[in-house]
Design a protein around this motif. Structure first.
Motif, mmCIF file in Angstrom:
data_model
loop_
_atom_site.group_PDB
_atom_site.id
_atom_site.type_symbol
_atom_site.label_atom_id
_atom_site.label_comp_id
_atom_site.label_asym_id
_atom_site.label_seq_id
_atom_site.Cartn_x
_atom_site.Cartn_y
_atom_site.Cartn_z
ATOM 1 N N LEU A 1 0.855 -1.189 0.000
ATOM 2 C CA LEU A 1 0.000 0.000 0.000
ATOM 3 C C LEU A 1 0.891 1.238 0.000
ATOM 4 O O LEU A 1 1.965 1.234 0.612
ATOM 5 C CB LEU A 1 -0.789 -0.011 1.306
ATOM 6 C CG LEU A 1 -2.287 0.230 1.284
ATOM 7 C CD1 LEU A 1 -2.979 -0.872 0.512
ATOM 8 C CD2 LEU A 1 -2.804 0.234 2.731
ATOM 9 N N VAL A 2 0.415 2.257 -0.695
ATOM 10 C CA VAL A 2 1.051 3.573 -0.568
ATOM 11 C C VAL A 2 -0.045 4.505 -0.089
ATOM 12 O O VAL A 2 -1.059 4.674 -0.769
ATOM 13 C CB VAL A 2 1.609 4.063 -1.913
ATOM 14 C CG1 VAL A 2 2.210 5.461 -1.761
ATOM 15 C CG2 VAL A 2 2.644 3.081 -2.455
ATOM 16 N N LEU A 3 0.152 5.089 1.068
ATOM 17 C CA LEU A 3 -0.890 5.896 1.683
ATOM 18 C C LEU A 3 -0.404 7.331 1.838
ATOM 19 O O LEU A 3 0.589 7.567 2.512
ATOM 20 C CB LEU A 3 -1.233 5.291 3.063
ATOM 21 C CG LEU A 3 -2.261 6.037 3.914
ATOM 22 C CD1 LEU A 3 -3.624 6.078 3.244
ATOM 23 C CD2 LEU A 3 -2.364 5.367 5.293
ATOM 24 N N GLY A 4 -1.064 8.245 1.175
ATOM 25 C CA GLY A 4 -0.748 9.645 1.471
ATOM 26 C C GLY A 4 -0.691 10.633 0.330
ATOM 27 O O GLY A 4 -1.136 11.771 0.498
ATOM 28 N N ASP B 1 3.235 8.365 3.439
ATOM 29 C CA ASP B 1 3.880 9.529 2.827
ATOM 30 C C ASP B 1 3.003 10.769 3.007
ATOM 31 O O ASP B 1 1.810 10.670 3.300
ATOM 32 C CB ASP B 1 4.086 9.225 1.325
ATOM 33 C CG ASP B 1 4.873 10.317 0.609
ATOM 34 O OD1 ASP B 1 5.869 10.803 1.180
ATOM 35 O OD2 ASP B 1 4.466 10.702 -0.511
ATOM 36 N N ALA B 2 3.603 11.893 2.792
ATOM 37 C CA ALA B 2 2.914 13.178 2.634
ATOM 38 C C ALA B 2 1.876 13.426 3.732
ATOM 39 O O ALA B 2 2.199 13.366 4.916
ATOM 40 C CB ALA B 2 2.287 13.243 1.238
ATOM 41 N N GLU C 1 8.030 17.538 7.339
ATOM 42 C CA GLU C 1 7.150 16.503 7.893
ATOM 43 C C GLU C 1 7.816 15.803 9.075
ATOM 44 O O GLU C 1 7.168 15.477 10.070
ATOM 45 C CB GLU C 1 6.791 15.496 6.794
ATOM 46 C CG GLU C 1 5.835 16.077 5.755
ATOM 47 C CD GLU C 1 5.877 15.366 4.401
ATOM 48 O OE1 GLU C 1 5.022 15.675 3.558
ATOM 49 O OE2 GLU C 1 6.776 14.529 4.168
ATOM 50 N N MET C 2 9.119 15.587 8.958
ATOM 51 C CA MET C 2 9.857 14.963 10.059
ATOM 52 C C MET C 2 9.789 15.856 11.303
ATOM 53 O O MET C 2 9.616 15.365 12.426
ATOM 54 C CB MET C 2 11.316 14.741 9.640
ATOM 55 C CG MET C 2 12.135 13.965 10.641
ATOM 56 S SD MET C 2 11.574 12.236 10.756
ATOM 57 C CE MET C 2 12.882 11.538 11.769
ATOM 58 N N THR D 1 8.269 14.893 -6.916
ATOM 59 C CA THR D 1 9.264 13.823 -6.895
ATOM 60 C C THR D 1 9.103 12.943 -5.646
ATOM 61 O O THR D 1 9.449 11.767 -5.675
ATOM 62 C CB THR D 1 10.704 14.361 -6.950
ATOM 63 O OG1 THR D 1 10.864 15.277 -5.882
ATOM 64 C CG2 THR D 1 10.985 15.064 -8.262
ATOM 65 N N GLY D 2 8.553 13.522 -4.579
ATOM 66 C CA GLY D 2 8.295 12.731 -3.373
ATOM 67 C C GLY D 2 7.227 11.677 -3.627
ATOM 68 O O GLY D 2 7.325 10.542 -3.142
#
Ligand SMILES: NC(=O)C1=CN([C@@H]2O[C@H](COP(=O)(O)OP(=O)(O)OC[C@H]3O[C@@H](n4cnc5c(N)ncnc54)[C@H](O)[C@@H]3O)[C@@H](O)[C@H]2O)[C@H](O)CC1
Ligand SMILES: [K+]
Length: 569
Positions: free
Chosen positions: A353-356, A408-409, A439-440, A501-502
């Motif tokens: 899964l890619v979530l964000g 992500d994001a 975000e970090m 790009t992220g």
């Protein structure tokens, strides 16, 4: 051969261990100087090239004088200036014997200036890892002379930042007249913190020994070096493997070993299914970019779980005609918690899964993210019952068990906005978190400047604390594993500093997870391929600006092919 990243202290310990194992300090200096000469000889013709070596009081100066000797032997015209170094010094004597003209720098700065005005290359061997105080006096004067001449002569602006081993796979751009080649590190860089003395002269090429020093990869030092070449100085592999290092560099050789095997009998199910969840009216493109990258990663089947109006906008896009679609419930284009009901049935069919990407920051979207991650049960809004009609409560679906997932994001922002501890509620070593420094900072509750000043340590600490893989993006992206291991990407290219790009990176890592790589390896390979695609594009366009995220996604195929060739060698 693995390449590690060292603190200054770790580097000294490594040298001590090598010396104890029979590879003496003198031999290491000899190899260091030889490597500097070798790289220069590879890039410049000996007959027409005038070299000025600036040699300081310590071993860095010694390395420079060894390089001077080898260059003179190879036919370069070499002049060396010694600063705080006796003229009877052994390396200086040996260099003189091969025809190097040697002068004390202090006594005649005018001569030094004239030599630099006529030179093609200045070798900065004034100070290396031994820097221990601010630069003043004559040393500052010498560096100023170099800097002024460099300014007059240089075409420095678009030279790409690259990182490679001594076997260069990418072009190095040589400024028109004067190039500065730094021995180990440019003088004035703190090899632990990345702090830069105002006197520091930026280097076109830095030849660093055994492995990069951590400070070289941190800001602002990273901006003072263009091409950095790691040179082998003969430290035995066994000594290296037994010595502590702060991180491992993701080299092409390492990345190549991580490429998933490809079975000839494979079908799309074999190569994994990826579900990308994201998108909102304001950011319709982001999940599309992630999907393009997942497609290019080699994964078998990509589905976009997005609001229908995002699907309408994306479906006709060239690459995305290869995807399938899952329409998720939304309010005005923002995903809402009801989406869980649709996803609960679908998710078991996916391998990653890619979530964000593009989720947006609506409160209900955050609530959806929390529910999907099982952080908080989704409480349905109570239907407003009228009169005596009994409310018919639909049972809430359980949060589905998730396959390995990239967060992500805005899904990261949702984590940061969660008001309790989220980390202990997630299954360990199951997620890849891909924050940029902002975000970090939100995730850790610190300032972005703190993140940048402590990139490596913070990523390492948080990956262990959260028990998940952390990818801290930026120049020399850091990949930290839950068990404390840290890898550093060799790429620091401005090509990748552009919108979208992220999303490409998140989709790529998702695609690699679906092909069965463990989270840390998927992250390391993903970060490498992403950087390599950017690097290849910069070489193709001969510039490091104006490259689009869609192109980075498309060029992942070239990057994979380049890497597969390395693996086959
Ligand atoms: N990595 C390896 O395995 C090898 C590294 N080599 C090289 O050795 C240097 C480090 O050498 P070291 O002698 O420890 O330090 P320096 O040459 O950087 O110079 C120290 C020298 O300078 C004085 N000093 C420090 N700061 C200042 C300042 N701001 N102003 C004036 N003077 C300063 C200090 O007091 C000392 O006297 C490493 O970088 C490599 O290039 C080996 O040669 C091969 C193996
Ligand atoms: K130096």
């Amino acid at each position: 051969m693995a390449i590690y990243v060292y603190t200054t202290e770790q580097m000294r310990a490594l040298e001590r261990a090598a010396d104890a194992a029979g590879h003496s300090y003198a031999e290491m200096m000899e190899e260091a100087g030889a490597a500097v000469a070798r790289v220069i000889h590879m890039l410049w013709p000996a007959e027409e090239t005038r070299v000025v070596v600036l040699a300081g009081p310590g071993n860095n100066g010694g390395d420079g004088l060894v390089a001077a000797r080898f260059l003179a032997q190879a036919g370069f015209s070499v002049t060396a200036f010694l600063w705080k170094r006796p003229e009877q010094d052994q390396q200086a004597e040996q260099a003189r014997a091969t025809g190097v003209a040697i002068f004390p720098a202090e006594e005649d700065l005018h001569r030094l200036q004239r030599a630099i005005e006529r030179a093609h290359i200045v070798i900065d061997a004034l100070l290396g890892t031994g820097l221990n105080r601010p630069i003043e006096g004559t040393l500052a004067d010498i560096l100023k002379i170099v800097q002024e001449e460099q300014k007059r002569s240089r075409q420095f602006d678009d030279a790409p930042l690259v990182w490679f081993t001594e076997d260069p796979s990418f072009s190095i751009k040589i400024p028109h007249r004067l190039s500065v080649v730094a021995v180990d590190i440019p003088t004035g860089i703190n090899s632990d913190t990345g702090a830069v003395d105002p006197a520091t002269v930026p280097a076109d090429i830095t030849i660093t020994f055994a492995g990069p020093k951590v400070g070289q990869l941190l800001s602002p030092a990273a901006t003072m070096q263009k091409a950095i070449i790691v040179a082998d100085i003969g430290i035995p592999e066994a000594v290296k493997e037994a010595s502590p290092a702060i991180a491992e560099l993701v080299t092409p050789a390492l990345a190549a070993t991580l490429l998933p095997e490809r079975s000839l009998l494979g079908h799309k199910g074999t190569f994994g299914r990826v579900l990308i969840i994201g998108g909102s009216v304001n950011y319709p493109g982001a999940p599309g970019l992630a999907a393009m990258a997942a497609l290019r990663s080699g994964a078998g089947l990509i589905t976009l779980g997005v609001p229908d109006l995002v699907a309408m906008a994306l479906a006709p896009k060239q690459d995305l005609t290869n995807c399938t679609w899952l329409m998720l419930p939304h309010d005005l284009g923002a995903l809402k918690p009801d989406a869980i009901k649709v996803l609960a049935d679908e998710i078991p069919a996916y391998d990653a899964l890619v979530l964000g990407p593009g989720l947006g920051q609506e409160e209900m979207t955050f609530a959806f993210v929390w529910a999907l991650l099982g952080l908080r049960a989704h409480v349905a809004p109570r239907p407003s019952g009228i009169g005596f009609i009994k409310e018919h409560a639909t049972p809430e679906p359980e949060a589905p068990t998730l396959p390995p997932t990239v967060i992500d994001a805005d899904a990261l922002n949702a984590l940061a906005a969660f008001d309790e501890e989220w980390a202990p509620r997630l299954p360990p070593n199951h997620f890849v978190l891909t924050p940029h420094p902002g975000e970090m900072a939100r995730l850790c509750g610190v300032e972005p400047s703190y993140v940048q000043a402590n990139r490596l340590q913070l990523a390492q600490q948080k990956a262990q604390e959260w028990q998940q893989t952390v990818v801290l993006k930026g120049a020399y992206t850091i990949i930290a594993a839950p068990d404390g291991h840290v890898s550093v990407s060799p790429f620091a290219t401005p090509v990748l500093a552009t919108a979208g790009t992220g999303d490409v990176l998140a989709g790529l890592i998702g695609g690699l997870l679906a092909q069965g790589l463990a989270p840390y390896d998927a992250a390391r390979l993903g970060v490498f391929l992403h950087g390599l695609a950017g690097r290849l594009l910069a070489d193709e366009y001969e510039t490091d600006r104006g490259v689009l995220a869609t192109e980075v996604a498309q060029w992942l195929t070239h990057a994979i092919s380049a890497l597969a060739n390395i693996a086959g060698e």
